[in-house]
Scaffold this motif. Structure first.
Motif, PDB file in Angstrom:
ATOM      1  N   ASN A  14      -5.783  83.181  -2.016  1.00 56.22           N
ATOM      2  CA  ASN A  14      -6.608  84.153  -2.949  1.00 56.22           C
ATOM      3  C   ASN A  14      -7.794  84.416  -1.881  1.00 56.22           C
ATOM      4  N   LEU A  15      -8.305  83.353  -1.780  1.00 54.62           N
ATOM      5  CA  LEU A  15     -10.044  82.812  -0.956  1.00 54.62           C
ATOM      6  C   LEU A  15      -9.580  83.305   0.724  1.00 54.62           C
ATOM      7  N   VAL A  16      -8.673  82.733   1.312  1.00 56.91           N
ATOM      8  CA  VAL A  16      -8.424  82.757   2.731  1.00 56.91           C
ATOM      9  C   VAL A  16      -8.193  84.160   2.818  1.00 56.91           C
ATOM     10  N   GLY A  17      -7.095  84.750   2.707  1.00 51.73           N
ATOM     11  CA  GLY A  17      -6.454  86.115   2.087  1.00 51.73           C
ATOM     12  C   GLY A  17      -8.132  86.789   2.668  1.00 51.73           C
ATOM     13  N   ASN A  18      -8.739  86.800   1.544  1.00 51.87           N
ATOM     14  CA  ASN A  18     -10.353  87.495   1.123  1.00 51.87           C
ATOM     15  C   ASN A  18     -10.498  87.393   2.509  1.00 51.87           C
ATOM     16  N   SER A  19     -10.859  86.683   2.796  1.00 52.97           N
ATOM     17  CA  SER A  19     -11.713  86.336   4.821  1.00 52.97           C
ATOM     18  C   SER A  19     -10.985  86.075   4.703  1.00 52.97           C
TER      19      SER A  19
END
Ligand code: ADP
Length: 585
Positions: free
Chosen positions: A484-489
């Motif tokens: 989720n977090l890396v995907g968002n970044s």
């Protein structure tokens, strides 16, 4: 609002308690004052009555001795020659009362015929026809002269007719000493300091000695009170004007005065206020202390009472605020055994109802999402089969349309997955099991999986390993968080950007940072970023698809693993999301 209600209660208590106390205190003081004034007046009037009796008796005794009534003069004359019976009588009368200083017989021509004098046994017989004492007695009336002061004390002349069958035949006259009478009068006391004084009918102060600046013989009628009393006014000691500065220099006194009807003298009683009002002052002080004490007690207790009354209301208000923030686990505990407790219970029941509604809603979302997943998966299967050519070759146009369908279906599936995740976590259905894991595993696999996506956007994605790698967590969930977090970044960073993942040890926690130099999150959106379905509306990110559920889920997962999540971001410069997990010891 809170303090206003408290202040209202406070005012209410204070008014309710203080007004009756003050009214009662005031009434008691007023009645005390009245009763006391009456007591003082009664005492003074009693003293006057008593002295009046003594004085009246004194005059009755002395005058009574002078008023001779004989059957005929012959009876007296026959015994011996005339002068000798008179001499014998004056002596007898003289001895009958200590107050007599001189007794004389006066003939009807005004010449003294016999005399007995304490000062001078051979006193000369005088011609007194001109003196008022003779003239009055000659007319058959008793005579009481004016008081005069001599070296041996106050004196007075008395005269009475000697009658034979209502016929005045002689006059008996006496000089009377008032010393003993005055001593008796002056010996009287009210309390320790109250005293009695006498004024003769002409206003002269009758006394054995000076009192203050006033000497015997001073004319009291110069003084209003005495001149009024001489003309018949009665002072009872009850009136305000009966409290005055004494002419005798004894300070403020309460006084009563009255004229003796027959003799015309005035008896005046004075009692210095210092003593007369002492008892009253003491009682008054006590009443005032009790009143004041009550008021102080009320002033001390009222804020406590007011606070007690307001407390449940404030508790309700705070709980209502909690409900407003979305906390439906809140519960008020009011135990006042009254309507407020009922209100608290009603509030709890209401919150329970809200909780039930929330559960129903979650259940509905869960069921709906669950039911949507199956057809969506079927669509996914068929579209991919079609695209792979399982149903024969496709024209370019059909292929384009089909990939549109596949992409839309993929988004639908993602949404369904997210919704299921949310519903599960909210219902407390995710029980995450944690154990000692090497955090490098899930992170590295995430970075590898997303490397292709990053490369497509020409974004450099790097991961810096750390020496500390063992944390208490769930590998699958950590991977979900990282995806989720890396995907968002990657999603929210424009081409040629960079995404960097690295660690930091903070006390007993291992913090993982995901730093990008992307669009950043506008200041006004930052407080809502972890909320369900929240997405930032900005021109740069408008075309980027998403559900707004990712960060909400991530937060739940991290917190369930006993970690925390936060971020720093500046619009146009980039964002760093960070989450901590406990280091495995
Ligand atoms: P979405 O499905 O929209 O990505 P998320 O809950 O993951 O939902 O994120 C919520 C919002 O937070 C996103 O719409 C986006 O505007 C913002 N956001 C999340 N991560 C970043 C990031 N690294 N940089 C900029 N904005 C971000």
């Amino acid at each position: 609002m809170k303090s206003r209600l408290r202040n209202k209660f406070l005012l209410f208590f204070i008014l309710l308690a203080c007004i009756p106390v003050l009214a009662l205190g005031g009434t008691i003081l007023y009645l005390l004052d009245l009763a006391h004034q009456r007591d003082v007046s009664n005492l003074e009037l009693q003293a006057i009555d008593q002295k009046e009796d003594e004085i009246t008796k004194f005059f009755a005794d002395t005058l009574g001795l002078l008023e001779l009534r004989v059957e005929s003069l012959q009876a007296l004359e026959n015994q011996e020659s005339q002068p000798s019976w008179q001499e014998r009588l004056v002596k007898q009368i003289f001895q009958a009362n200590d107050a007599f200083e001189e007794i004389s017989f006066i003939g009807l021509d005004g010449r003294e015929t016999a005399k007995y004098s304490l000062f001078d046994p051979r006193a000369q017989l005088l011609y007194v026809a001109d003196l008022p004492k003779f003239q009055e007695a000659r007319k058959g009336r008793n005579f009481i002269g004016e008081v005069y002061h001599t070296l041996s004390g106050p004196m007075l002349t008395l005269a009475a007719p000697v009658k034979v069958k209502e016929q005045v035949v002689q006059v008996l006259s006496a000089e009377v000493s008032l010393s003993r009478l005055i001593k008796a009068v002056e010996a009287a006391r009210l309390g320790a300091t109250g005293y009695v004084t006498l004024f003769a009918q002409n206003g002269v102060f009758i006394s054995d000695r000076a009192r203050g600046n006033i000497r015997p013989g001073f004319n009291g009628s110069q003084w209003d009170r005495i001149s009024q009393a001489l003309s018949g006014a009665v002072f009872t000691g009850l009136d305000q004007k009966d409290r005055y500065e004494s002419i005798f220099g004894t300070g403020s006194v309460v006084g009563a005065a009255r004229r003796l009807p027959e003799i015309g003298w005035v008896i005046a009683v004075e009692w210095p206020l210092k003593e007369a009002d002492e008892v009253l002052r003491n009682v008054r002080n006590q009443v005032m202390m009790v009143t004041l004490g009550s008021i102080v007690a009320v002033l001390l207790a009222a804020p406590l009472f007011a606070a007690r009354l307001v407390r449940p209301i404030r508790e309700l208000e705070m709980n209502a605020q909690e409900v407003e923030k979305g906390n439906l686990q809140t519960k008020v505990a009011i135990q006042t055994h009254d309507e407020l407790e009922d209100l608290g219970n009603a509030f709890n029941t209401m919150v329970q109802g809200l909780r039930r509604l929330e559960e129903l809603k979650e259940e509905f979302v869960f069921v709906a999402a669950h039911e949507l997943r199956t057809p969506s998966t079927v669509i996914k299967g068929y579209t991919s089969m079609l695209l792979e050519g399982d149903a024969g070759p496709l024209t370019k146009k059909v292929k384009t349309f089909l990939s549109g369908v596949e992409q839309a279906n993929q988004r639908l599936l993602q949404l369904v997955e997210d919704l299921l995740e949310v519903a599960r976590s909210e219902a407390g259905r995710i029980a995450i099991e944690v154990k000692d894991i090497d955090i490098r595993e899930p992170i590295q696999s995430t970075v590898e999986e997303l490397a292709l996506l990053a490369r497509k956007k020409t974004i450099s994605l790097t991961y810096e390993l750390s020496d500390t790698r063992h944390v208490l967590a769930n590998e699958r969930r950590v991977k979900e968080v990282m995806v989720n977090l890396v995907g968002n970044s990657i999603k929210y960073t424009p081409k040629k950007g960079r995404v960097r993942v690295f660690h930091e040890v903070k006390e007993k926690e291992l913090v993982t940072h995901i730093e990008d130099n992307g669009y950043g999150i506008p200041q006004e959106a930052q407080s809502k970023i972890f909320e369900k379905f929240y997405r930032v509306e900005s021109p740069e990110t408008r075309d980027i698809t998403g559900t707004g559920l990712g960060l909400f889920i991530v937060k739940q997962l991290v917190e369930k693993m006993h970690g925390a999540i936060w971020f720093t971001s500046e619009q146009g410069k980039g964002t760093t999301f960070s989450f901590s997990l406990p280091i495995a010891s």
